[in-house]
Design an enzyme around this catalytic site. Structure first.
Site, PDB file in Angstrom:
ATOM      1  N   ASP A   1      -9.531  32.851 -10.133  1.00 55.40           N
ATOM      2  CA  ASP A   1      -8.879  33.420  -8.948  1.00 55.40           C
ATOM      3  C   ASP A   1      -9.338  32.586  -7.748  1.00 55.40           C
ATOM      4  OD1 ASP A   1      -7.604  35.336  -7.176  1.00 55.40           O
ATOM      5  OD2 ASP A   1      -9.546  36.265  -6.836  1.00 55.40           O
ATOM      6  N   SER A   2      -8.722  32.841  -6.601  1.00 56.68           N
ATOM      7  CA  SER A   2      -9.177  32.196  -5.368  1.00 56.68           C
ATOM      8  C   SER A   2     -10.592  32.628  -5.007  1.00 56.68           C
ATOM      9  CB  SER A   2      -8.257  32.591  -4.222  1.00 56.68           C
ATOM     10  OG  SER A   2      -8.320  33.992  -4.017  1.00 56.68           O
TER      11      SER A   2
ATOM     12  N   TYR B   1      -6.378  31.934  -0.570  1.00 57.65           N
ATOM     13  CA  TYR B   1      -5.197  31.150  -0.923  1.00 57.65           C
ATOM     14  C   TYR B   1      -3.969  31.648  -0.146  1.00 57.65           C
ATOM     15  CZ  TYR B   1      -7.176  28.974  -5.226  1.00 57.65           C
ATOM     16  OH  TYR B   1      -7.896  28.238  -6.133  1.00 57.65           O
ATOM     17  N   GLY B   2      -4.051  32.897   0.299  1.00 56.80           N
ATOM     18  CA  GLY B   2      -2.867  33.579   0.838  1.00 56.80           C
ATOM     19  C   GLY B   2      -2.194  32.884   1.997  1.00 56.80           C
TER      20      GLY B   2
ATOM     21  N   CYS C   1      -4.624  35.858 -10.302  1.00 55.63           N
ATOM     22  CA  CYS C   1      -4.315  35.748  -8.872  1.00 55.63           C
ATOM     23  C   CYS C   1      -2.801  35.704  -8.713  1.00 55.63           C
ATOM     24  CB  CYS C   1      -4.950  34.468  -8.337  1.00 55.63           C
ATOM     25  SG  CYS C   1      -4.564  34.133  -6.608  1.00 55.63           S
ATOM     26  N   ASN C   2      -2.252  36.622  -7.959  1.00 53.17           N
ATOM     27  CA  ASN C   2      -0.802  36.652  -7.743  1.00 53.17           C
ATOM     28  C   ASN C   2      -0.335  35.434  -6.947  1.00 53.17           C
ATOM     29  OD1 ASN C   2       0.167  39.702  -8.448  1.00 53.17           O
ATOM     30  ND2 ASN C   2      -1.938  39.652  -7.728  1.00 53.17           N
ATOM     31  N   THR C   3      -1.134  35.048  -5.942  1.00 55.11           N
ATOM     32  CA  THR C   3      -0.753  33.945  -5.063  1.00 55.11           C
ATOM     33  C   THR C   3      -0.728  32.625  -5.837  1.00 55.11           C
ATOM     34  OG1 THR C   3      -2.000  35.148  -3.380  1.00 55.11           O
ATOM     35  CG2 THR C   3      -1.229  32.967  -2.785  1.00 55.11           C
TER      36      THR C   3
ATOM     37  N   GLU D   1     -14.401  39.715  -0.284  1.00 56.74           N
ATOM     38  CA  GLU D   1     -15.280  38.630  -0.754  1.00 56.74           C
ATOM     39  C   GLU D   1     -16.732  38.893  -0.346  1.00 56.74           C
ATOM     40  OE1 GLU D   1     -14.811  35.302  -2.304  1.00 56.74           O
ATOM     41  OE2 GLU D   1     -13.097  36.374  -3.105  1.00 56.74           O
TER      42      GLU D   1
ATOM     43  N   CYS E   1      -2.320  41.998  -5.042  1.00 50.61           N
ATOM     44  CA  CYS E   1      -3.347  40.954  -4.938  1.00 50.61           C
ATOM     45  C   CYS E   1      -4.538  41.469  -5.727  1.00 50.61           C
ATOM     46  CB  CYS E   1      -3.729  40.733  -3.475  1.00 50.61           C
ATOM     47  SG  CYS E   1      -5.244  39.788  -3.228  1.00 50.61           S
ATOM     48  N   THR E   2      -5.165  40.597  -6.521  1.00 52.80           N
ATOM     49  CA  THR E   2      -6.205  41.077  -7.440  1.00 52.80           C
ATOM     50  C   THR E   2      -7.478  41.526  -6.721  1.00 52.80           C
ATOM     51  OG1 THR E   2      -6.878  38.771  -7.787  1.00 52.80           O
ATOM     52  CG2 THR E   2      -5.376  39.756  -9.400  1.00 52.80           C
ATOM     53  N   HIS E   3      -7.620  41.164  -5.454  1.00 55.34           N
ATOM     54  CA  HIS E   3      -8.769  41.689  -4.695  1.00 55.34           C
ATOM     55  C   HIS E   3      -8.623  43.191  -4.412  1.00 55.34           C
ATOM     56  CE1 HIS E   3      -9.612  37.430  -3.907  1.00 55.34           C
ATOM     57  NE2 HIS E   3     -10.770  37.774  -3.378  1.00 55.34           N
TER      58      HIS E   3
HETATM   59  N1  DGL Z   1      -6.573  37.420  -5.263  1.00 56.77           N
HETATM   60  C1  DGL Z   1      -5.441  36.675  -4.865  1.00 56.77           C
HETATM   61  C2  DGL Z   1      -4.125  37.299  -5.305  1.00 56.77           C
HETATM   62  O1  DGL Z   1      -4.072  38.005  -6.283  1.00 56.77           O
HETATM   63  C3  DGL Z   1      -5.315  36.078  -3.514  1.00 56.77           C
HETATM   64  C4  DGL Z   1      -6.284  36.256  -2.442  1.00 56.77           C
HETATM   65  C5  DGL Z   1      -6.310  35.103  -1.467  1.00 56.77           C
HETATM   66  O2  DGL Z   1      -7.017  34.168  -1.756  1.00 56.77           O
HETATM   67  O3  DGL Z   1      -5.585  35.139  -0.448  1.00 56.77           O
HETATM   68  O4  DGL Z   1      -3.103  37.080  -4.698  1.00 56.77           O
END
Ligand code: DGL
Length: 263
Positions: free
Chosen positions: A11-12, A43-44, A74-76, A153, A185-187
């Protein structure tokens, strides 16, 4: 490919740990490697090309570690890079993830669904295609959440700052009558307990981690690659090793050593 080879998950940052816990629960006999690209989070707000370059560097590293499958937790990164990764590693199962629009459209009673996700995910062609496919007859309101990933984070799952930001982000969605919120988003599953305190009890929260673990399970079974013995997860980060070691007990439920990947 050896059955006892590890599965590479990345993931990011630490958000993908919410997917890793679903994988561990469903596939307890797999060896797992997790890489947090926290040196380049979030990453967003980054360009798709930047994210593709990061994913190639990480994918190559996980393959060097012997990975028999990759999970883009990670979705992004999935939106920007999963097609590229599948082309780069045609020999490997590569599992990606997308906001759970289909289950949310089935679950809503008010007909209004909110999507919390990164700007990158919400602006992607993959997300537009997902809405075209699964959201007809439902009103979907999207909410980018800049700043939220950075708080998570740092392990700020219940701080005043996180509560204030989250309240500001979801209030407009509730005002429009959303009864279903997609954690895209996985966070975000890590702040679901706080979100539960902010939104009314009847609002459903939907995330994709368990679906990713099911998909991985079926791909490994189809290729006769299921693992046979558990091993401690190996954790890597491109960011601050000490910070990750500090937040692991909170996000993963146990302490573990973390190695640095400079790539
Ligand atoms: N956890 C990531 C996701 O699922 C992105 C978070 C990020 O880095 O902006 O999209």
């Amino acid at each position: 490919m050896r059955r006892d080879a590890p599965i590479g998950v990345f993931d990011s940052g630490v958000g993908g740990l919410s997917v890793l816990r679903e994988i561990r629960a469903r596939l307890p006999h797999e060896a797992l490697i997790y890489l947090a690209d926290s040196g380049h989070v979030p990453y967003g707000e980054k360009s798709p090309e930047y994210i593709r370059q990061r994913c190639r560097a990480i994918g190559d590293f996980l393959l060097e570690q012997g990975a028999k499958a990759l999970v883009v937790a990670c979705n992004t990164a999935t939106a920007a890079a999963v097609a590229d990764l599948r082309e780069r590693y045609p020999q490997l199962p590569v599992v990606g993830m997308e906001p759970a629009v289909k289950p949310a459209a089935a679950a809503t009673r008010s007909g209004v669904v909110g999507v919390l996700a990164t700007t990158g995910t919400l602006q992607s062609a993959r997300f537009a295609a997902l809405l075209d496919r699964f959201a007809s007859g439902v009103r979907v309101i999207t909410q980018p959440c800049p700043g939220l990933v950075e708080l998570i984070e740092r392990g700020e799952l219940r701080s005043d700052d996180t509560r204030q930001l989250l309240t500001r982000l979801v209030q407009p969605l509730l005002a429009e009558g959303c009864d279903t919120l997609i954690l895209g988003c996985t966070h975000y599953p890590f702040i679901a307990p706080l979100l539960r305190e902010i939104v009314p009890a009847e609002v459903k929260l939907i995330d994709t981690g368990a679906a990713v673990a099911r998909r991985l399970d079926s791909l490994l079974a189809a290729r006769a690659l299921p693992g046979e013995s558990a091993a401690p997860v190996r954790f890597w980060t491109t960011g601050d090793v000490q910070l990750m070691a500090k937040v692991l007990p909170l996000l993963w439920g146990e302490a573990a050593s973390v190695s640095f990947f400079p790539g």
